[in-house]
Design an enzyme around this catalytic site. Structure first.
Site, PDB file in Angstrom:
ATOM      1  N   CYS A  75      44.684  50.582  46.250  1.00  0.00           N
ATOM      2  CA  CYS A  75      45.035  50.660  44.828  1.00  0.00           C
ATOM      3  C   CYS A  75      44.179  49.698  43.989  1.00  0.00           C
ATOM      4  O   CYS A  75      44.118  49.833  42.773  1.00  0.00           O
ATOM      5  CB  CYS A  75      46.516  50.402  44.629  1.00  0.00           C
ATOM      6  SG  CYS A  75      47.103  48.947  45.459  1.00  0.00           S
ATOM      7  N   HIS A  78      30.564  40.223  51.897  1.00  0.00           N
ATOM      8  CA  HIS A  78      31.576  40.839  51.039  1.00  0.00           C
ATOM      9  C   HIS A  78      32.693  41.463  51.880  1.00  0.00           C
ATOM     10  O   HIS A  78      33.878  41.247  51.613  1.00  0.00           O
ATOM     11  CB  HIS A  78      30.932  41.900  50.138  1.00  0.00           C
ATOM     12  CG  HIS A  78      31.933  42.629  49.296  1.00  0.00           C
ATOM     13  ND1 HIS A  78      32.575  42.039  48.224  1.00  0.00           N
ATOM     14  CD2 HIS A  78      32.440  43.889  49.383  1.00  0.00           C
ATOM     15  CE1 HIS A  78      33.418  42.905  47.689  1.00  0.00           C
ATOM     16  NE2 HIS A  78      33.356  44.036  48.371  1.00  0.00           N
TER      17      HIS A  78
END
Lengths: 356, 232
Positions: free
Chosen positions: A45, A93
């Site tokens: 989300c 990352h």
């Protein structure tokens, strides 16, 4: 082989943009149209990211086109919110994402479960090959290492989860706890739901408006109790959640004391999430009563978040070490990995319930 | 958690080996002086932790149990209390049974005391809303209270057995010792009675476990000291 990550997250895009690019994800499209040798989609989300490995550079625009649900063949998606990381930056990352450092709530563990699921989907479909296998297996190890060696996941960081954590620190197994929700507002519903999700079975709801009590009771599979009976209920219950709109305290020390004498060996946890408060402050002085109002719950949540933030530097240090090791192993080539017959699936047992 | 268990377990193996060698050398249960008694109590604490702890999900107690065992052993090793007995001591099986069972009961009382300390620390943090790092490591209050109750029962049952067997020793025991031993028995009986009749809240029971164990330790020191002073 070039490792890269293209994506957007809550740092760069609003919910609307995330919805636009998160709903049309198809790995076969990514592989076929953009020229990736390997591809993995991580869609939650708060982020939509494509991790890929390719011989030649795959443009961000090609990836964005595959993700865009509004695309009609002529328009190009707006690329402004997309970020792109290559090679070592991509590795760093992913490690940060898996450790929860890049999450909206620092240190949350749900993202690791989501990452494992994304890897499993890509592996099962054949979209993830040996490069992404090595990358993601390393990421899972880094996340475990960071969790074990730092306190980045410690403590709850939302009012609801703080309340549930405290309940577990008082009662242990919540399966036998009886909960009374006083007031049928949205906040009490959330807190009650959080307790139910951790095993509470017996929930009672009491409200001035019997109709609203019935409605909430239906919603959370509880039973409604007449408002006149809530004081008598205090003999039996273990957790009391109050969130009425009363201007004066509903629960006082004098009211509770006689009821507590009959249950001296059982603690009573009171969660007062009403503003103004529904429970008089001196109730906390009663033996066996643990009263937490919205301020104290909020304060604990902030403390936990601050403690997690203090752990970021330590986590970054661990990540940097692993990125360097991963780079070294990539530089040495994948000769050993290439001899492996395939890529083992993620151990399902390692997908802990808390991560899913 | 697992490390705690294995660390205490390893220590227990060495303690058992020491007591076994000492027992063979003495030709009787090695509780003849204060040094041996302290080692025996430390061994009983470790025994209870290993046997009872995991069954009641108390493995986190290892973090508290290990320091107590280390402290007891350090005290025994550093202080000059290992006075050797000259000549072989006459063995009295009832006396040995009485002493050893009573000391094992001390192990249960010591663990109840540790659980009591843990309960009070956790309760204090919950009451004051000041949650320190240790809060996240300690077990829930109700689990600790259940553990305290069970350990009190174990300790009380064993202590009763030890006390009753003391009357079968066949030798006159000092009245002072008997009165103090019965006093400790009554104290623990009252704690258990108070817990079931709702006289005391869990916090009081936890505090009384600490008081009870302090009294029991004082009695133990008194008995051993008297025995050594009046030894032939």
């Amino acid at each position: 082989m070039n490792l890269f990550c293209v994506g957007l997250s809550h740092h760069t895009a609003n919910v609307e943009t995330l919805e636009r690019f998160g709903g049309n994800a198809k790995l076969d499209c990514l592989l076929r149209n953009s020229g990736c040798a390997e591809a993995l989609l991580l869609a939650t989300c708060n982020r939509v990211e494509v991790y890929g490995a390719s011989e030649s550079r795959v443009s961000t625009l090609d990836i964005a086109r595959c993700l865009d649900r509004k695309i009609d063949g002529h328009n190009s998606p707006e690329l402004a919110p997309f970020y792109r990381y290559e090679d070592a930056q991509c590795v760093r990352h992913l490690f940060r994402v898996a450790c929860g450092i890049d999450s909206m709530v620092i240190g949350e563990t749900e993202i690791l479960g989501q990452t494992k699921k994304a890897y499993e989907v890509a592996r099962a479909s054949g979209a993830a090959g040996r490069y992404l296998h090595r990358l993601f297996q390393r990421a899972f190890r880094v996340a475990k290492h960071v969790r074990t060696h730092t306190d980045i996941t410690r403590g709850a960081v939302s009012v609801g989860s703080v309340a549930v954590d405290l309940a577990q620190k008082i009662f242990g197994d919540l399966g036998n706890c009886k909960v009374l929700v006083l007031g049928a507002g949205a906040t009490s519903e959330k807190t009650a739901r959080a307790l139910v999700s951790r095993g509470v079975i017996d929930v009672r709801v009491s409200n001035r408006s019997a109709e609203r009590a019935d409605d909430l009771a239906r919603l959370i599979a509880a039973r409604a109790v007449p408002f006149a009976d809530w004081v008598a209920q205090c003999r039996e219950i273990d957790i009391l959640i109050t969130s009425t709109s009363s201007e004066v305290p509903l629960v006082s020390r004098d009211q509770l004391q006689p009821r507590l004498r009959e249950r001296i060996d059982r603690p009573l946890f009171i969660i007062d999430i009403a503003v103004p408060r529904n429970v008089a402050g001196d109730v906390n002085d009663l033996e066996g009563v643990y009263l937490y109002d919205i301020d104290s719950l909020q304060s604990i949540a902030e403390q936990s978040l601050a403690q997690r933030c203090q752990q970021i530097a330590a986590a970054e240090q661990i990540i940097a070490e692993h990125v360097a090791k991963f780079d070294e192993s990539m530089a040495r080539g994948l000769s050993r990995a290439s001899q492996l017959p395939g890529h083992p699936p993620v151990d399902e047992s390692s997908l802990r319930a808390s991560e899913l | 958690m697992r490390f705690n268990f294995f660390a205490v377990g390893l220590g227990f193996v060495f303690q058992t080996a020491f007591l076994s060698i000492r027992g063979h050398a003495l030709g009787r249960c090695p509780i003849t002086n204060l040094f041996e008694v302290i080692i025996f109590v430390a061994w009983a604490v470790a025994l209870f932790y290993i046997v009872v702890g995991p069954a009641y999900r108390l493995s986190l107690m290892g973090a508290f149990t290990a320091p107590l065992v280390v402290l007891l052993q350090l005290f025994a090793l550093i202080t000059p209390i290992d006075h050797p007995h000259h000549g072989k001591l006459p063995a009295n099986s009832w006396l040995e049974f009485h002493a050893s069972v009573s000391l094992v009961a001390y192990g249960a009382f010591a663990l109840a005391c540790i659980a009591g300390v843990m309960y009070l620390v956790q309760e204090r943090q919950l009451k004051s809303h000041q949650l320190h790092s240790i809060f996240y490591h300690l077990p829930p209050l109700t689990d600790l209270f259940a553990a305290i109750t069970r350990l009190l029962w174990w300790g009380f049952a064993l202590y009763t057995l030890g006390l009753a067997s003391g009357f079968l020793v066949g030798e006159p025991l000092p009245w002072g010792q008997i009165v103090c031993a019965v006093g400790v028995w009554i104290l623990y009986g009252l704690i258990l009675q108070g817990r079931y009749l709702h006289w005391f809240a869990p916090k009081r029971v936890a505090a009384l476990c600490i008081v009870g164990f302090s009294a029991a330790l004082t009695l133990l020191w008194g008995i051993t000291f008297t025995a050594q002073t009046h030894a032939p």
